[in-house]
Design an enzyme around this catalytic site. Sequence first.
Site, PDB file in Angstrom:
ATOM      1  N   HIS A 128      11.183  22.576  19.095  1.00 27.69           N
ATOM      2  CA  HIS A 128      11.059  21.311  19.841  1.00 27.69           C
ATOM      3  C   HIS A 128      10.316  21.557  21.161  1.00 27.69           C
ATOM      4  O   HIS A 128       9.408  20.805  21.522  1.00 27.69           O
ATOM      5  CB  HIS A 128      12.463  20.739  20.090  1.00 27.69           C
ATOM      6  CG  HIS A 128      12.511  19.560  21.005  1.00 27.69           C
ATOM      7  ND1 HIS A 128      12.601  18.261  20.541  1.00 27.69           N
ATOM      8  CD2 HIS A 128      12.480  19.477  22.359  1.00 27.69           C
ATOM      9  CE1 HIS A 128      12.621  17.430  21.584  1.00 27.69           C
ATOM     10  NE2 HIS A 128      12.551  18.145  22.704  1.00 27.69           N
ATOM     11  N   GLU A 129      10.686  22.612  21.851  1.00 28.13           N
ATOM     12  CA  GLU A 129      10.045  22.905  23.142  1.00 28.13           C
ATOM     13  C   GLU A 129       8.574  23.284  22.952  1.00 28.13           C
ATOM     14  O   GLU A 129       7.712  22.841  23.711  1.00 28.13           O
ATOM     15  CB  GLU A 129      10.787  24.043  23.859  1.00 28.13           C
ATOM     16  CG  GLU A 129      12.223  23.705  24.255  1.00 28.13           C
ATOM     17  CD  GLU A 129      12.320  22.445  25.095  1.00 28.13           C
ATOM     18  OE1 GLU A 129      11.408  22.210  25.917  1.00 28.13           O
ATOM     19  OE2 GLU A 129      13.270  21.677  24.920  1.00 28.13           O
ATOM     20  N   HIS A 132       6.380  20.277  22.527  1.00 28.40           N
ATOM     21  CA  HIS A 132       5.959  19.619  23.779  1.00 28.40           C
ATOM     22  C   HIS A 132       4.667  20.255  24.301  1.00 28.40           C
ATOM     23  O   HIS A 132       3.778  19.570  24.791  1.00 28.40           O
ATOM     24  CB  HIS A 132       7.033  19.773  24.862  1.00 28.40           C
ATOM     25  CG  HIS A 132       8.177  18.802  24.770  1.00 28.40           C
ATOM     26  ND1 HIS A 132       8.011  17.441  24.726  1.00 28.40           N
ATOM     27  CD2 HIS A 132       9.527  19.008  24.751  1.00 28.40           C
ATOM     28  CE1 HIS A 132       9.198  16.841  24.679  1.00 28.40           C
ATOM     29  NE2 HIS A 132      10.139  17.772  24.682  1.00 28.40           N
ATOM     30  N   GLU A 185       9.600  12.721  23.469  1.00 29.88           N
ATOM     31  CA  GLU A 185      10.764  13.384  22.872  1.00 29.88           C
ATOM     32  C   GLU A 185      10.783  13.188  21.353  1.00 29.88           C
ATOM     33  O   GLU A 185      11.049  14.128  20.603  1.00 29.88           O
ATOM     34  CB  GLU A 185      12.067  12.860  23.486  1.00 29.88           C
ATOM     35  CG  GLU A 185      12.308  13.318  24.911  1.00 29.88           C
ATOM     36  CD  GLU A 185      12.353  14.839  25.057  1.00 29.88           C
ATOM     37  OE1 GLU A 185      12.599  15.548  24.071  1.00 29.88           O
ATOM     38  OE2 GLU A 185      12.096  15.316  26.171  1.00 29.88           O
TER      39      GLU A 185
HETATM   40 ZN   LIG Z   1      12.163  17.549  24.671  1.00 27.68          ZN
END
Ligand SMILES: [Zn+2]
Length: 266
Positions: A128-129, A132, A185
């Site tokens: 997830h990071e 980004h 997100e």
């Molecule tokens: Zn996030």
Amino acid sequence: MFQHLRLTAVSLIGLAVAACATSPLDRRQVVLYSDSDMARQGEAAYRQMQEEIPISSDANQTSFVQCVADHVVNALQESERGRYSWEVTVFDADQANAFALPGGKIGVYNGLLDVAVNQDQLAAVMAHEVAHVLANHSNERASQSTIRTAGLAAARILGASDTAVELIDYGANLGIFLPFNRTQESEADVLGIMLMADAGFDPQQSILLWENMNAVSSERPPEFLSTHPSPETRIASLQSMLPGAYERREEARLSGRYPDCTYVRR
Ligand SMILES: [Zn+2]
């Protein structure tokens, strides 16, 4: 004076139009900064954190986190992997948190390992990071901030072009740590679950991870809870992505990707 104002507005619009890009999910983005500028800022912030926050001295912990990071990074497309010099640091801090800065600099607080209880759950956070970073979310936030700030300043009669340059720097400085918005997100969730599956991790575990995370989230929510839709919405959306994610994980396994990162707790 009026002339200056118009020029500033025109050049900002020109800048924004010139910098229109698309995210990996084909969402239109405004990114004003170069990839190398963002990477430089990310790296500077990372080095500062490494000096200011204690680093874990637990070798088991470090090799476990490094192992998961290696699998995630190795699953990236070659162009994405080669775009940065990827690096991971385990910080000795109680918070259940993790981040990845532009330039591929990943940080994991070891408090996270009480919540992400196996390799697949840690991979869910890390992917997830990393998502980004791949989707230029910090650049986008910095750019939005610059446009807002410059717009405000223009309204207060801005003339000199060096002031505009300062504002742009200011926005970029903020961008590294600006909170992500909901759209970003959700995008990181979609890209993240696919990336963890590409690395051979079990995508179902991302749902268990977010459940664990919701159970411990306290007064200071970590990055990945701060601006997200309700946990129910997030989990429902991850559920809907599972069939696709399992297909990708199957392909990963066929190409020999069976991550086996273990963590022996002290
Ligand atoms: Zn996030």
